[in-house]
Design an enzyme around this catalytic site. Structure first.
Site, PDB file in Angstrom:
ATOM      1  N   ASP A 183     -47.954  26.702 -16.843  1.00  0.00           N
ATOM      2  CA  ASP A 183     -47.702  25.901 -18.032  1.00  0.00           C
ATOM      3  C   ASP A 183     -47.096  26.718 -19.389  1.00  0.00           C
ATOM      4  OD1 ASP A 183     -47.994  23.981 -20.080  1.00  0.00           O
ATOM      5  OD2 ASP A 183     -50.017  24.358 -20.263  1.00  0.00           O
TER       6      ASP A 183
ATOM      7  N   ARG B  17     -61.184  22.641 -21.738  1.00  0.00           N
ATOM      8  CA  ARG B  17     -62.767  22.857 -22.177  1.00  0.00           C
ATOM      9  C   ARG B  17     -63.878  22.121 -21.604  1.00  0.00           C
ATOM     10  NH1 ARG B  17     -59.814  22.638 -27.976  1.00  0.00           N
ATOM     11  NH2 ARG B  17     -58.483  21.540 -26.729  1.00  0.00           N
TER      12      ARG B  17
ATOM     13  N   THR C 267     -50.229  16.448 -26.504  1.00  0.00           N
ATOM     14  CA  THR C 267     -51.392  15.253 -26.586  1.00  0.00           C
ATOM     15  C   THR C 267     -51.960  15.655 -28.260  1.00  0.00           C
ATOM     16  OG1 THR C 267     -52.661  16.775 -25.259  1.00  0.00           O
ATOM     17  CG2 THR C 267     -51.674  14.793 -24.456  1.00  0.00           C
TER      18      THR C 267
ATOM     19  N   LYS D  83     -54.491  25.987 -14.005  1.00  0.00           N
ATOM     20  CA  LYS D  83     -53.050  26.021 -14.780  1.00  0.00           C
ATOM     21  C   LYS D  83     -53.320  27.386 -15.638  1.00  0.00           C
ATOM     22  CE  LYS D  83     -52.943  23.816 -18.791  1.00  0.00           C
ATOM     23  NZ  LYS D  83     -52.338  24.858 -19.818  1.00  0.00           N
TER      24      LYS D  83
HETATM   25  O1  C5P Z   1     -58.965  22.231 -23.309  1.00  0.00           O
HETATM   26  P1  C5P Z   1     -58.438  21.026 -22.921  1.00  0.00           P
HETATM   27  O2  C5P Z   1     -58.870  20.185 -21.838  1.00  0.00           O
HETATM   28  O3  C5P Z   1     -57.922  20.262 -24.533  1.00  0.00           O
HETATM   29  O4  C5P Z   1     -57.095  21.660 -22.197  1.00  0.00           O
HETATM   30  C1  C5P Z   1     -55.845  21.082 -22.363  1.00  0.00           C
HETATM   31  C2  C5P Z   1     -54.787  22.047 -21.695  1.00  0.00           C
HETATM   32  O5  C5P Z   1     -53.396  21.230 -21.260  1.00  0.00           O
HETATM   33  C3  C5P Z   1     -54.577  23.100 -22.529  1.00  0.00           C
HETATM   34  O6  C5P Z   1     -54.211  24.302 -21.701  1.00  0.00           O
HETATM   35  C4  C5P Z   1     -53.313  22.766 -23.134  1.00  0.00           C
HETATM   36  O7  C5P Z   1     -52.297  23.816 -23.603  1.00  0.00           O
HETATM   37  C5  C5P Z   1     -52.561  21.821 -22.044  1.00  0.00           C
HETATM   38  N1  C5P Z   1     -51.582  20.874 -22.620  1.00  0.00           N
HETATM   39  C6  C5P Z   1     -51.801  19.810 -23.485  1.00  0.00           C
HETATM   40  N2  C5P Z   1     -51.128  18.990 -23.920  1.00  0.00           N
HETATM   41  C7  C5P Z   1     -49.946  18.944 -23.475  1.00  0.00           C
HETATM   42  C8  C5P Z   1     -49.227  20.028 -22.556  1.00  0.00           C
HETATM   43  C9  C5P Z   1     -50.368  20.983 -22.150  1.00  0.00           C
HETATM   44  O8  C5P Z   1     -52.985  19.907 -23.657  1.00  0.00           O
HETATM   45  N3  C5P Z   1     -48.989  17.890 -23.795  1.00  0.00           N
END
Ligand code: C5P
Length: 235
Positions: free
Chosen positions: A58, A213, A122, A31
Site C-alpha cells: 500500500d 489499529r 477515508t 498490508k
Molecule cells: O488503523 P486503521 O484501521 O485506521 O488502518 C487503516 C489502514 O488503511 C492504514 O494503514 C491506512 O494507511 C490505510 N488506508 C486508509 N484509507 C485509505 C487507504 C488506505 O485508511 N483510503
C-alpha cells in the site's frame, strides 16, 4: 478469513514478523504501507511473500505515468499480491500502471498483482475536500473516480465503507472494493472519519477489509482478529 487484510502499521520488521506470525491463518493477507516500507524497504515484502503470505503493498503511487509504471513493475518483481495507485493520478497513469503490472508478470511467468486505485482517503471529510478545491459531494467524487478506475481496466478501488454500496452498483460484481476505516462499537476512530463495522462493510459489498489499529493495537491482536471474524460470520 480471506477478506481480512491486516495493516502492519509498525516501525520494525521484528514487530511486523511477530504480528504476521500471530495472525497467520486468521488474516487473509497483510498490508505493508509507507511507514513500514520506509523503515525497512523491500526485504519485509519479500520475507512475507516468500512465506506464502498475500502482501498488499500500500504505497499509493501518485506520480507521472512512467515513474508509476516503473514502481508497479518493481512491486510485481517483489511478489506483491496487491498494489495501489491514486485514481486522481488520472487515466494515463492508471493505464501505464496496469500495463506495467501485466508485462512484468508475464515476463516472470506469474500472475500480475491486483491493481487497485485509491479514490479518496477515508480520513478526508467534505470540509477537507472543499479546502483542496473539490466542491462536489464527496460520494459523487468517489463514484466518479471508481468509474474512471474501472474504465482504465484496473481491478478495483480502495474506498470508505460508506461508499461501497454506490460503487458496487456502478461498477459491477467483479470489481474489487477494498475498505479501510473499519471500526467496531468500542474502537477509537482515531483519524478515520467515514467508518463502519466489519460486518456492515461486508454486507454492503466490500471484497476486502483493511484493519489496522483495532487489531494491531489491541492488547491481544489474535483475540481481536478472532472477534472480528466471528462478528462477520455470525448469522
Ligand atoms: O488503523 P486503521 O484501521 O485506521 O488502518 C487503516 C489502514 O488503511 C492504514 O494503514 C491506512 O494507511 C490505510 N488506508 C486508509 N484509507 C485509505 C487507504 C488506505 O485508511 N483510503
Amino acid at each position: 478469513m480471506d477478506e481480512l487484510l491486516v495493516a502492519l502499521d509498525v516501525d520494525s520488521a521484528a514487530e511486523a514478523r511477530a504480528l504476521s506470525d500471530r495472525l497467520r491463518g486468521l488474516a487473509g493477507g497483510f498490508k505493508i504501507g509507507s511507514r513500514l516500507f520506509t523503515s525497512h524497504g523491500p526485504s519485509i515484502v519479500e520475507a512475507l511473500a516468500g512465506r506464502g503470505d498475500r502482501v498488499f503493498l500500500d504505497l499509493k503511487f501518485h506520480d507521472i505515468p512512467t515513474t508509476v509504471a516503473g514502481a508497479v513493475a518493481a512491486a510485481t518483481r517483489l511478489g506483491a499480491w496487491m498494489v495501489n495507485v491514486h485514481a486522481s493520478g488520472g487515466q494515463a497513469m492508471m493505464r501505464a500502471a496496469r500495463d506495467a503490472a501485466g508485462e512484468e508478470a508475464s515476463r516472470l511467468s506469474r500472475p500480475p498483482p491486483l491493481l487497485i486505485a485509491v479514490t479518496l482517503l477515508t480520513s478526508l471529510n467534505q470540509q477537507m475536500l472543499t479546502e483542496i478545491g473539490i466542491s462536489d459531494p464527496l460520494a459523487d467524487e468517489v463514484e466518479r473516480l471508481a468509474a474512471l478506475t474501472e474504465a482504465c481496466g484496473l481491478d478495483g478501488v480502495v474506498a470508505s465503507p460508506q461508499e461501497i454500496a454506490r460503487i458496487r452498483k456502478r461498477c459491477g460484481k467483479q470489481f474489487a472494493i477494498v475498505a479501510p476505516g473499519i471500526r467496531g462499537g468500542g474502537d477509537a476512530k482515531g483519524d478515520q472519519h467515514r467508518t463502519m463495522t466489519a460486518r456492515e462493510a461486508l454486507d454492503a459489498g466490500a471484497s476486502y477489509l483493511v484493519v489496522g489499529r483495532p487489531i494491531i493495537a489491541a492488547p491481544d491482536p489474535r483475540a481481536a482478529a478472532e472477534r472480528l471474524v466471528a462478528e462477520c460470520r455470525a448469522s
